[in-house]
Motif scaffolding. Structure first.
Motif, short mmCIF file in Angstrom:
data_model
loop_
_atom_site.label_atom_id
_atom_site.label_comp_id
_atom_site.label_asym_id
_atom_site.label_seq_id
_atom_site.Cartn_x
_atom_site.Cartn_y
_atom_site.Cartn_z
N GLY A 42 9.12 -72.33 5.54
CA GLY A 42 8.28 -71.23 5.98
C GLY A 42 8.57 -69.92 5.29
N ILE A 43 9.79 -69.73 4.78
CA ILE A 43 10.11 -68.51 4.04
C ILE A 43 10.31 -68.82 2.55
N ASP A 44 9.76 -69.96 2.13
CA ASP A 44 9.71 -70.33 0.71
C ASP A 44 11.10 -70.53 0.10
N LEU A 45 12.02 -71.11 0.87
CA LEU A 45 13.33 -71.45 0.34
C LEU A 45 13.30 -72.87 -0.20
N ASN A 46 13.73 -73.06 -1.44
CA ASN A 46 13.82 -74.40 -2.00
C ASN A 46 15.23 -74.94 -1.79
N ILE A 47 15.34 -76.03 -1.06
CA ILE A 47 16.64 -76.62 -0.76
C ILE A 47 17.13 -77.42 -1.96
N ALA A 48 18.29 -77.04 -2.49
CA ALA A 48 18.89 -77.78 -3.60
C ALA A 48 19.67 -78.97 -3.09
N PHE A 49 20.49 -78.75 -2.07
CA PHE A 49 21.29 -79.82 -1.47
C PHE A 49 21.38 -79.57 0.03
N MET A 50 21.41 -80.65 0.78
CA MET A 50 21.57 -80.53 2.22
C MET A 50 22.32 -81.74 2.74
N LYS A 51 23.32 -81.48 3.58
CA LYS A 51 24.08 -82.57 4.16
C LYS A 51 24.53 -82.18 5.56
N VAL A 52 24.63 -83.18 6.42
CA VAL A 52 25.04 -82.94 7.80
C VAL A 52 26.39 -83.61 8.04
N TYR A 53 27.26 -82.89 8.72
CA TYR A 53 28.58 -83.39 9.07
C TYR A 53 28.74 -83.28 10.57
N SER A 100 17.84 -69.70 -4.19
CA SER A 100 17.56 -68.27 -4.26
C SER A 100 18.28 -67.55 -3.13
N ASP A 101 18.28 -66.23 -3.19
CA ASP A 101 18.89 -65.45 -2.13
C ASP A 101 18.18 -65.72 -0.80
N ILE A 102 18.91 -65.54 0.29
CA ILE A 102 18.42 -65.91 1.61
C ILE A 102 18.15 -64.66 2.44
N ASN A 103 16.95 -64.58 3.00
CA ASN A 103 16.61 -63.48 3.89
C ASN A 103 17.43 -63.59 5.17
N PRO A 104 18.19 -62.55 5.52
CA PRO A 104 19.05 -62.64 6.71
C PRO A 104 18.30 -62.95 8.01
N SER A 105 17.01 -62.68 8.05
CA SER A 105 16.24 -62.92 9.28
C SER A 105 16.16 -64.40 9.64
N ILE A 106 16.47 -65.27 8.69
CA ILE A 106 16.36 -66.71 8.97
C ILE A 106 17.33 -67.13 10.07
N THR A 107 18.46 -66.45 10.19
CA THR A 107 19.44 -66.87 11.19
C THR A 107 18.91 -66.72 12.61
N SER A 108 18.21 -65.62 12.88
CA SER A 108 17.67 -65.43 14.22
C SER A 108 16.57 -66.44 14.53
N VAL A 109 15.79 -66.82 13.51
CA VAL A 109 14.74 -67.82 13.72
C VAL A 109 15.36 -69.19 13.99
N LEU A 110 16.39 -69.53 13.23
CA LEU A 110 17.04 -70.82 13.43
C LEU A 110 17.64 -70.93 14.83
N LYS A 111 18.23 -69.84 15.30
CA LYS A 111 18.89 -69.89 16.60
C LYS A 111 17.92 -69.93 17.78
N CYS A 112 16.61 -69.88 17.48
CA CYS A 112 15.62 -70.05 18.55
C CYS A 112 15.59 -71.48 19.07
N HIS A 113 16.06 -72.42 18.24
CA HIS A 113 16.08 -73.82 18.68
C HIS A 113 17.23 -74.02 19.67
N GLU A 114 16.95 -74.68 20.77
CA GLU A 114 17.93 -74.81 21.83
C GLU A 114 19.19 -75.58 21.43
N ALA A 115 19.09 -76.42 20.39
CA ALA A 115 20.25 -77.22 19.99
C ALA A 115 21.09 -76.53 18.92
N ILE A 116 20.62 -75.40 18.41
CA ILE A 116 21.36 -74.69 17.36
C ILE A 116 22.26 -73.64 17.98
N ILE A 117 23.55 -73.78 17.73
CA ILE A 117 24.57 -72.91 18.31
C ILE A 117 24.71 -71.63 17.52
#
Length: 223
Positions: free
Chosen positions: A171-182, A198-215
Motif C-alpha cells: 500500500g505504500i509502494d514498498l518492494n520486499i527484497a527478502f522476508m522471513k518469519v522466525y 528503499s527507505d521506509i516511511n516511519p508511519s508504517i509502524t503505526s499502521v502495522l500495529k493496528c492489527h490485533e496480533a502485532i505486538i
C-alpha cells in the motif's frame, strides 16, 4: 566461484585496527541501538571467543559503546566513546565469557535496559570484513544483517498476519527484497524480518500495529 567485492579485499572505511573486532562489533551494537524502543539507560555486553580475549587491545569495547551511541564505523568519536557515554549518562559493563566455546569466535550478547522498564536482548556475530549478523532477538533465533532497510515485526504466530504485513507494504509502494518469519513455536511469539529496496516511511509502524496480533514494529535503517 563466488563474487568478491572490493570491500572483501581492502575492508571497510573504519576507525580501529580490525574489521572484525572493531567495525563488525560496532555494527552489531549499532543495530542493537536501533532496536531500542526508548532511551537506553544501561547496556551489558557479554563477550565470547576472541572477543573475550582481545577486546581491549583491538578497541572492541570502545566500538561496542560507540555503536550503541549511534556512531558509524568511520566516526572518529569512537575513540572517545567511553567519555561520550559518561556525558550522556549511559552506563555499560563488559563480561568476559571464556567458558562457552561452541559459538562463532566473534560473538557478543547485548542486553539493553531502556526507559519504561523495557529490556531488549540480542546476540550478534562479527562475520568478517566489517559485516555483522544478528542471530538472536529476545530469545528467538533470527537472521538480520542490516544491509537493507528493514522492518522488524514482533507478532503472535497467527493466520493472516503475514498477509496483512505484505498488504501494508504494498500500500505504500514498498518492494520486499527478502522476508522471513522466525518463531519460538507454533502459535507462540514470532518475528517477521522484512528487508526492502528503499527507505521506509516511519508511519508504517503505526499502521502495522493496528492489527490485533502485532505486538510491535520497528524500522532499522541500512548500515
Amino acid at each position: 566461484m563466488n563474487d568478491i567485492s572490493i570491500f572483501d579485499i581492502i575492508g571497510p572505511n573504519m576507525i580501529g585496527p580490525s574489521s572484525s573486532h572493531t567495525a563488525g562489533a560496532l555494527r552489531i551494537a549499532h543495530l542493537a541501538g536501533k532496536l531500542a524502543p526508548s532511551k537506553i539507560l544501561s547496556v551489558t555486553f557479554t563477550l565470547y571467543g576472541s572477543f573475550a580475549w582481545t577486546y581491549k587491545g583491538h578497541g572492541t569495547d570502545r566500538a561496542l559503546v560507540g555503536g550503541i551511541l549511534g556512531f558509524l564505523p568511520d566516526d572518529e568519536r569512537i575513540r572517545d566513546s567511553f567519555e561520550i557515554a559518561a556525558e550522556q549518562g549511559l552506563e555499560y559493563k563488559f563480561i568476559e565469557n571464556t567458558v562457552e566455546k561452541d559459538l562463532h569466535p566473534n560473538t557478543v550478547d547485548i542486553i539493553l535496559h531502556c526507559e519504561q522498564n523495557t529490556i531488549i536482548s540480542l546476540r550478534g556475530e562479527s562475520i568478517g570484513g566489517g559485516n555483522a549478523l544478528i542471530r538472536r532477538l529476545n530469545g528467538i533465533d533470527i537472521s538480520l544483517t542490516g544491509a537493507y532497510p528493514t522492518i522488524i515485526v514482533h507478532h503472535k504466530d497467527q493466520k493472516g498476519v503475514l498477509a496483512y504485513i505484505t498488504t501494508v507494504c504494498s500500500g505504500i509502494d514498498l518492494n520486499i527484497a527478502f522476508m522471513k518469519v522466525y518463531r519460538k513455536a507454533k502459535g507462540d511469539s514470532a518475528y517477521a524480518i522484512i528487508e526492502v529496496d528503499s527507505d521506509i516511511n516511519p508511519s508504517i509502524t503505526s499502521v502495522l500495529k493496528c492489527h490485533e496480533a502485532i505486538i510491535d514494529a520497528t524500522i532499522v535503517p541500512a548500515i
